[in-house]
Design a protein around this motif. Structure first.
Motif, PDB file in Angstrom:
ATOM      1  N   ALA A  70       2.818   0.340   4.069  1.00 14.58           N
ATOM      2  CA  ALA A  70       2.374   1.723   3.911  1.00 14.58           C
ATOM      3  C   ALA A  70       1.801   1.910   2.519  1.00 14.58           C
ATOM      4  O   ALA A  70       2.332   1.384   1.542  1.00 14.58           O
ATOM      5  CB  ALA A  70       3.525   2.691   4.138  1.00 14.58           C
ATOM      6  N   LEU A  71       0.729   2.679   2.430  1.00 12.15           N
ATOM      7  CA  LEU A  71       0.088   2.957   1.144  1.00 12.15           C
ATOM      8  C   LEU A  71      -0.286   4.433   1.120  1.00 12.15           C
ATOM      9  O   LEU A  71      -1.037   4.906   1.975  1.00 12.15           O
ATOM     10  CB  LEU A  71      -1.162   2.087   0.973  1.00 12.15           C
ATOM     11  N   VAL A  72       0.279   5.178   0.153  1.00 11.20           N
ATOM     12  CA  VAL A  72      -0.040   6.586  -0.020  1.00 11.20           C
ATOM     13  C   VAL A  72      -1.151   6.707  -1.053  1.00 11.20           C
ATOM     14  O   VAL A  72      -1.002   6.268  -2.198  1.00 11.20           O
ATOM     15  CB  VAL A  72       1.193   7.396  -0.467  1.00 11.20           C
ATOM     16  N   LEU A  73      -2.272   7.291  -0.648  1.00  5.70           N
ATOM     17  CA  LEU A  73      -3.443   7.408  -1.503  1.00  5.70           C
ATOM     18  C   LEU A  73      -3.465   8.759  -2.198  1.00  5.70           C
ATOM     19  O   LEU A  73      -2.673   9.654  -1.884  1.00  5.70           O
ATOM     20  CB  LEU A  73      -4.711   7.235  -0.663  1.00  5.70           C
ATOM     21  N   LYS A  74      -4.356   8.916  -3.156  1.00  5.81           N
ATOM     22  CA  LYS A  74      -4.522  10.199  -3.826  1.00  5.81           C
ATOM     23  C   LYS A  74      -4.886  11.268  -2.801  1.00  5.81           C
ATOM     24  O   LYS A  74      -5.620  11.019  -1.850  1.00  5.81           O
ATOM     25  CB  LYS A  74      -5.622  10.098  -4.882  1.00  5.81           C
ATOM     26  N   GLY A  75      -4.348  12.469  -3.008  1.00  6.87           N
ATOM     27  CA  GLY A  75      -4.592  13.543  -2.064  1.00  6.87           C
ATOM     28  C   GLY A  75      -3.636  13.555  -0.902  1.00  6.87           C
ATOM     29  O   GLY A  75      -3.761  14.395   0.001  1.00  6.87           O
ATOM     30  N   GLY A  76      -2.659  12.610  -0.886  1.00  6.59           N
ATOM     31  CA  GLY A  76      -1.652  12.611   0.161  1.00  6.59           C
ATOM     32  C   GLY A  76      -2.029  11.880   1.431  1.00  6.59           C
ATOM     33  O   GLY A  76      -1.278  11.908   2.402  1.00  6.59           O
ATOM     34  N   ARG A  77      -3.186  11.215   1.448  1.00  8.81           N
ATOM     35  CA  ARG A  77      -3.527  10.434   2.633  1.00  8.81           C
ATOM     36  C   ARG A  77      -2.645   9.188   2.708  1.00  8.81           C
ATOM     37  O   ARG A  77      -2.279   8.608   1.689  1.00  8.81           O
ATOM     38  CB  ARG A  77      -5.003  10.017   2.589  1.00  8.81           C
ATOM     39  N   VAL A  78      -2.316   8.775   3.932  1.00 11.18           N
ATOM     40  CA  VAL A  78      -1.464   7.613   4.140  1.00 11.18           C
ATOM     41  C   VAL A  78      -2.207   6.590   4.987  1.00 11.18           C
ATOM     42  O   VAL A  78      -2.867   6.942   5.974  1.00 11.18           O
ATOM     43  CB  VAL A  78      -0.146   8.001   4.840  1.00 11.18           C
ATOM     44  N   ARG A  79      -2.093   5.344   4.586  1.00 11.95           N
ATOM     45  CA  ARG A  79      -2.629   4.250   5.373  1.00 11.95           C
ATOM     46  C   ARG A  79      -1.483   3.324   5.767  1.00 11.95           C
ATOM     47  O   ARG A  79      -0.627   2.997   4.955  1.00 11.95           O
ATOM     48  CB  ARG A  79      -3.662   3.442   4.575  1.00 11.95           C
ATOM     49  N   ILE A  80      -1.464   2.929   7.030  1.00 11.06           N
ATOM     50  CA  ILE A  80      -0.536   1.918   7.527  1.00 11.06           C
ATOM     51  C   ILE A  80      -1.367   0.680   7.841  1.00 11.06           C
ATOM     52  O   ILE A  80      -2.352   0.762   8.581  1.00 11.06           O
ATOM     53  CB  ILE A  80       0.210   2.382   8.790  1.00 11.06           C
ATOM     54  N   ALA A  81      -0.972  -0.436   7.267  1.00 11.94           N
ATOM     55  CA  ALA A  81      -1.729  -1.674   7.446  1.00 11.94           C
ATOM     56  C   ALA A  81      -0.821  -2.752   8.022  1.00 11.94           C
ATOM     57  O   ALA A  81       0.397  -2.737   7.826  1.00 11.94           O
ATOM     58  CB  ALA A  81      -2.312  -2.141   6.118  1.00 11.94           C
ATOM     59  N   ALA A  82      -1.426  -3.686   8.743  1.00 18.81           N
ATOM     60  CA  ALA A  82      -0.677  -4.813   9.282  1.00 18.81           C
ATOM     61  C   ALA A  82      -1.642  -5.963   9.517  1.00 18.81           C
ATOM     62  O   ALA A  82      -2.821  -5.756   9.815  1.00 18.81           O
ATOM     63  CB  ALA A  82       0.022  -4.446  10.583  1.00 18.81           C
ATOM     64  N   GLY A  83      -1.121  -7.162   9.393  1.00 21.67           N
ATOM     65  CA  GLY A  83      -1.901  -8.339   9.749  1.00 21.67           C
ATOM     66  C   GLY A  83      -1.418  -8.895  11.070  1.00 21.67           C
ATOM     67  O   GLY A  83      -0.231  -8.811  11.391  1.00 21.67           O
ATOM     68  N   ASP A  84      -2.337  -9.454  11.845  1.00 25.05           N
ATOM     69  CA  ASP A  84      -1.937 -10.141  13.066  1.00 25.05           C
ATOM     70  C   ASP A  84      -2.797 -11.381  13.229  1.00 25.05           C
ATOM     71  O   ASP A  84      -3.452 -11.829  12.299  1.00 25.05           O
ATOM     72  CB  ASP A  84      -1.956  -9.206  14.278  1.00 25.05           C
ATOM     73  N   GLU A  85      -2.792 -11.950  14.417  1.00 26.98           N
ATOM     74  CA  GLU A  85      -3.480 -13.220  14.633  1.00 26.98           C
ATOM     75  C   GLU A  85      -4.993 -13.116  14.502  1.00 26.98           C
ATOM     76  O   GLU A  85      -5.676 -14.122  14.334  1.00 26.98           O
ATOM     77  CB  GLU A  85      -3.118 -13.773  16.009  1.00 26.98           C
TER      78      GLU A  85
END
Length: 311
Positions: A70-85
């Motif tokens: 999880a990464l919280v960006l400026k302005g309160g936006r949130v990104r959820i990231a994941a790696g897969d195959e």
């Protein structure tokens, strides 16, 4: 799915197979939980154990192998990231909308995110073809994959006090530290630690960053000063081959959680002393809260996840 209170926590049951949890600090200062299980990504209310959002998942995504970040960006936006195959997957954390998938077209083992010392938000991912660097807002690659010296499978970010942000990678030979937004140069000497399987970063009360890693195929957990590379305290023993780790601050002291063989154990991160209380789970995620408490979320291989508040 069904949730119920068990002891001091909340249990959510009814998943199909292993449950991989991610708990993180929300932009409002509370906590949010996302789980990956059986092809589904779901966000939950940590207070009630009720689902609040289903995430859009690609049909060919391998969510059983997701290592969520999880990464919280400026302005309160949130990104959820994941790696897969197939590459990087990136979601809008609020809406659950899939923003990008198969970015990098590589088997991505691990992802890490955070702001660099220059203020740029960054996602780093370790893949078969090397170290990937992405813009977490757009998922655009910031550079071609950087070839790694060893067979790296894990990555974390560490911000030094008053200094640069380091991208830290682990491989079968040791721990390597890189500085610069695009890993322009290596920082310090390689830390000798064979067979690194997992890395994370923790910060002491005075802001000193520590690198925490699972070494020798899960036999021990080691801690190093991110700036000097010096080992902190004796290695902490573990008993499994697929050890997962998490850290959080509880009542002013940093705590380490190790999950292996379906038991989550607790340790004082600096001294290595164990705590008596354990929890069921093969996967763990933890987050510190503003009131000095922490949330520990443990996932099992048999379709359950439990949320514990630690004070």
């Amino acid at each position: 799915m069904r949730s119920k209170r068990v002891g001091s926590g909340i249990e959510i049951a009814g998943f199909e197979g292993p449950v991989f949890p991610l708990v993180y600090r929300s932009p409002a200062g509370g906590a949010e939980l996302v789980t990956a299980a059986a092809g589904r990504l779901t966000r939950w209310d940590v207070g009630s154990g009720r689902p609040t959002r289903e995430f859009q998942v690609p049909e060919d995504a391998s969510t059983e192998t997701f290592e969520l970040e999880a990464l919280v960006l400026k302005g309160g936006r949130v990104r959820i990231a994941a790696g897969d195959e197939n590459g990087l997957c990136l979601w809008n954390g609020a809406s659950g909308r899939l923003l990008a998938d198969v970015v990098g077209k590589d088997r991505i083992y691990d992802v890490a995110g955070g702001p660099t010392s220059g203020g740029r938000p960054l996602l780093a991912g370790m893949g078969v073809n090397g170290l990937h660097l992405w813009d977490p807002v757009t998922a655009a690659p910031l550079a071609p994959p950087l070839e790694h010296v060893g067979d790296a499978v894990v990555v974390t970010l560490a911000t030094l006090r008053g200094g640069p942000t380091l991208i830290v990678t682990g491989d079968y030979e040791g721990v390597r530290r890189w500085q610069g937004d695009l890993c322009e140069s290596q920082f310090g000497a390689e830390i000798d630690a064979p067979h690194i399987n997992m890395l994370t970063t923790a910060y002491t009360e005075d802001g000193r960053p520590l690198i925490v890693g699972v070494v020798e195929e899960g036999e021990v957990v080691c801690r190093w000063d991110a700036e000097t590379g010096e080992e902190i305290g004796p290695p902490i023993p573990t008993t499994g081959e697929s050890v997962r780790i998490a850290t959080a601050t509880v009542s002013g002291r940093m705590r380490l959680f190790t999950a292996d063989q379906d038991v989550v154990r607790q340790w004082d991160l600096l001294s290595g002393e164990p705590f008596e209380e354990t929890f069921a789970g093969s996967y763990a995620s933890a987050v510190s809260l503003p009131d000095g408490s922490a949330l520990l979320v443990a996932g099992t291989d048999i379709g359950k996840v439990t949320i514990h508040r630690l004070v």
